[in-house]
Design a protein around this motif. Sequence first.
Motif, PDB file in Angstrom:
ATOM      1  N   VAL A  77       0.846  -1.201   0.000  1.00 49.85           N
ATOM      2  CA  VAL A  77       0.000   0.000   0.000  1.00 49.85           C
ATOM      3  C   VAL A  77       0.879   1.248   0.000  1.00 49.85           C
ATOM      4  O   VAL A  77       0.621   2.197  -0.749  1.00 49.85           O
ATOM      5  CB  VAL A  77      -0.965   0.000   1.218  1.00 49.85           C
ATOM      6  N   LEU A  78       1.934   1.236   0.823  1.00 53.71           N
ATOM      7  CA  LEU A  78       2.837   2.384   0.886  1.00 53.71           C
ATOM      8  C   LEU A  78       3.525   2.645  -0.449  1.00 53.71           C
ATOM      9  O   LEU A  78       3.906   3.779  -0.742  1.00 53.71           O
ATOM     10  CB  LEU A  78       3.895   2.176   1.975  1.00 53.71           C
ATOM     11  N   LYS A  79       3.671   1.612  -1.261  1.00 55.57           N
ATOM     12  CA  LYS A  79       4.282   1.757  -2.588  1.00 55.57           C
ATOM     13  C   LYS A  79       3.244   2.134  -3.652  1.00 55.57           C
ATOM     14  O   LYS A  79       3.548   2.227  -4.825  1.00 55.57           O
ATOM     15  CB  LYS A  79       4.987   0.456  -3.007  1.00 55.57           C
ATOM     16  N   ARG A  80       2.007   2.321  -3.208  1.00 57.26           N
ATOM     17  CA  ARG A  80       0.900   2.727  -4.086  1.00 57.26           C
ATOM     18  C   ARG A  80       0.621   1.718  -5.203  1.00 57.26           C
ATOM     19  O   ARG A  80       0.331   2.083  -6.344  1.00 57.26           O
ATOM     20  CB  ARG A  80       1.139   4.116  -4.647  1.00 57.26           C
ATOM     21  N   ILE A  81       0.714   0.460  -4.826  1.00 59.49           N
ATOM     22  CA  ILE A  81       0.393  -0.621  -5.754  1.00 59.49           C
ATOM     23  C   ILE A  81      -1.127  -0.741  -5.814  1.00 59.49           C
ATOM     24  O   ILE A  81      -1.807  -0.676  -4.793  1.00 59.49           O
ATOM     25  CB  ILE A  81       1.005  -1.956  -5.270  1.00 59.49           C
ATOM     26  N   LYS A  82      -1.654  -0.934  -7.010  1.00 57.04           N
ATOM     27  CA  LYS A  82      -3.100  -1.156  -7.159  1.00 57.04           C
ATOM     28  C   LYS A  82      -3.396  -2.638  -6.961  1.00 57.04           C
ATOM     29  O   LYS A  82      -2.572  -3.494  -7.254  1.00 57.04           O
ATOM     30  CB  LYS A  82      -3.546  -0.719  -8.552  1.00 57.04           C
ATOM     31  N   ASN A  83      -4.580  -2.935  -6.480  1.00 49.37           N
ATOM     32  CA  ASN A  83      -5.009  -4.320  -6.257  1.00 49.37           C
ATOM     33  C   ASN A  83      -4.016  -5.090  -5.389  1.00 49.37           C
ATOM     34  O   ASN A  83      -3.549  -6.163  -5.762  1.00 49.37           O
ATOM     35  CB  ASN A  83      -5.242  -5.044  -7.588  1.00 49.37           C
ATOM     36  N   VAL A  84      -3.717  -4.531  -4.244  1.00 49.79           N
ATOM     37  CA  VAL A  84      -2.748  -5.096  -3.314  1.00 49.79           C
ATOM     38  C   VAL A  84      -3.253  -6.405  -2.719  1.00 49.79           C
ATOM     39  O   VAL A  84      -4.442  -6.547  -2.420  1.00 49.79           O
ATOM     40  CB  VAL A  84      -2.470  -4.072  -2.185  1.00 49.79           C
ATOM     41  N   GLU A  85      -2.324  -7.344  -2.533  1.00 52.56           N
ATOM     42  CA  GLU A  85      -2.682  -8.605  -1.894  1.00 52.56           C
ATOM     43  C   GLU A  85      -3.167  -8.347  -0.468  1.00 52.56           C
ATOM     44  O   GLU A  85      -2.732  -7.397   0.185  1.00 52.56           O
ATOM     45  CB  GLU A  85      -1.508  -9.582  -1.884  1.00 52.56           C
ATOM     46  N   SER A  86      -4.043  -9.203  -0.001  1.00 51.10           N
ATOM     47  CA  SER A  86      -4.518  -9.116   1.379  1.00 51.10           C
ATOM     48  C   SER A  86      -3.617  -9.961   2.273  1.00 51.10           C
ATOM     49  O   SER A  86      -2.825 -10.785   1.798  1.00 51.10           O
ATOM     50  CB  SER A  86      -5.958  -9.619   1.477  1.00 51.10           C
ATOM     51  N   VAL A  87      -3.761  -9.778   3.573  1.00 49.40           N
ATOM     52  CA  VAL A  87      -3.035 -10.608   4.531  1.00 49.40           C
ATOM     53  C   VAL A  87      -3.446 -12.069   4.341  1.00 49.40           C
ATOM     54  O   VAL A  87      -2.608 -12.969   4.394  1.00 49.40           O
ATOM     55  CB  VAL A  87      -3.278 -10.123   5.981  1.00 49.40           C
ATOM     56  N   ALA A  88      -4.722 -12.315   4.071  1.00 50.24           N
ATOM     57  CA  ALA A  88      -5.189 -13.693   3.843  1.00 50.24           C
ATOM     58  C   ALA A  88      -4.529 -14.292   2.608  1.00 50.24           C
ATOM     59  O   ALA A  88      -4.143 -15.471   2.611  1.00 50.24           O
ATOM     60  CB  ALA A  88      -6.715 -13.723   3.700  1.00 50.24           C
ATOM     61  N   ASP A  89      -4.381 -13.507   1.543  1.00 48.73           N
ATOM     62  CA  ASP A  89      -3.678 -13.983   0.340  1.00 48.73           C
ATOM     63  C   ASP A  89      -2.255 -14.416   0.714  1.00 48.73           C
ATOM     64  O   ASP A  89      -1.787 -15.477   0.289  1.00 48.73           O
ATOM     65  CB  ASP A  89      -3.565 -12.874  -0.720  1.00 48.73           C
ATOM     66  N   HIS A  90      -1.585 -13.581   1.479  1.00 51.11           N
ATOM     67  CA  HIS A  90      -0.214 -13.851   1.904  1.00 51.11           C
ATOM     68  C   HIS A  90      -0.149 -15.127   2.742  1.00 51.11           C
ATOM     69  O   HIS A  90       0.677 -16.007   2.487  1.00 51.11           O
ATOM     70  CB  HIS A  90       0.310 -12.645   2.690  1.00 51.11           C
ATOM     71  N   ILE A  91      -1.017 -15.243   3.724  1.00 55.55           N
ATOM     72  CA  ILE A  91      -1.024 -16.413   4.602  1.00 55.55           C
ATOM     73  C   ILE A  91      -1.256 -17.687   3.792  1.00 55.55           C
ATOM     74  O   ILE A  91      -0.579 -18.700   4.005  1.00 55.55           O
ATOM     75  CB  ILE A  91      -2.090 -16.268   5.705  1.00 55.55           C
ATOM     76  N   PHE A  92      -2.192 -17.638   2.865  1.00 59.61           N
ATOM     77  CA  PHE A  92      -2.496 -18.815   2.044  1.00 59.61           C
ATOM     78  C   PHE A  92      -1.257 -19.289   1.288  1.00 59.61           C
ATOM     79  O   PHE A  92      -0.900 -20.459   1.325  1.00 59.61           O
ATOM     80  CB  PHE A  92      -3.637 -18.502   1.061  1.00 59.61           C
ATOM     81  N   ARG A  93      -0.587 -18.356   0.607  1.00 61.69           N
ATOM     82  CA  ARG A  93       0.552 -18.786  -0.199  1.00 61.69           C
ATOM     83  C   ARG A  93       1.715 -19.229   0.693  1.00 61.69           C
ATOM     84  O   ARG A  93       2.419 -20.173   0.349  1.00 61.69           O
ATOM     85  CB  ARG A  93       0.993 -17.702  -1.186  1.00 61.69           C
ATOM     86  N   VAL A  94       1.923 -18.572   1.826  1.00 59.55           N
ATOM     87  CA  VAL A  94       2.979 -19.002   2.749  1.00 59.55           C
ATOM     88  C   VAL A  94       2.707 -20.439   3.211  1.00 59.55           C
ATOM     89  O   VAL A  94       3.607 -21.284   3.230  1.00 59.55           O
ATOM     90  CB  VAL A  94       3.121 -18.042   3.949  1.00 59.55           C
TER      91      VAL A  94
END
Length: 187
Positions: free
Chosen positions: A25-42
């Motif tokens: 978000v701080l990098k102003r990326i559009k359609n940023v992954e959610s924490v749930a997306d991150h947890i799933f792939r990890v």
Amino acid sequence: MDNKKLIEFAIQVGTLKNIKRHGWVLKRIKNVESVADHIFRVALMTMIFSAGTKLDVNKMVRMALVHDIGEALVGDVIYEHGTKRIGPLKVKNADERNAVKEIFRDIENKKEYMSLWEEFVAQNSQEAQFVKRIEKLEMVIQALEYQKHGYDSDLFDEFWENAQKYIKGTEFENILQELEIKRRELT
């Protein structure tokens, strides 16, 4: 177990689908992954990448599933920028610890889940360290995906530096090097 408590738990952790990863978000990326997306792939990467190790795969997948669960209540707090610590890790961990306790308060086996979270935070086992390295690999894979969508490679330098801090000299160093080659090919 009380159905109402199970539903409350599911709704509470479901908020992770709407919490955006703050670094992106701080990098102003559009359609940023959610924490749930991150947890799933990890969790999925942990399961697959651990094949052939002598580590407790079941424990690591469960650890991956709970490692950021406190963010359902406290949000995604950044404490590192590249290789430097920029925020108080003690405060972040204390806030997340309270959140994790709250999230699991009415869940059977809450001590087990809390213990998995604590072990990940303490980084005092081979399993916790493995999951941390997977988490960092996931992060740079996500950065690479954003770069593929047209974002400038330089925007992600701090994420690559951070991953190197955790992965250099480990079983994933070769994978990180291959990812860095892909990154350079995109520039």
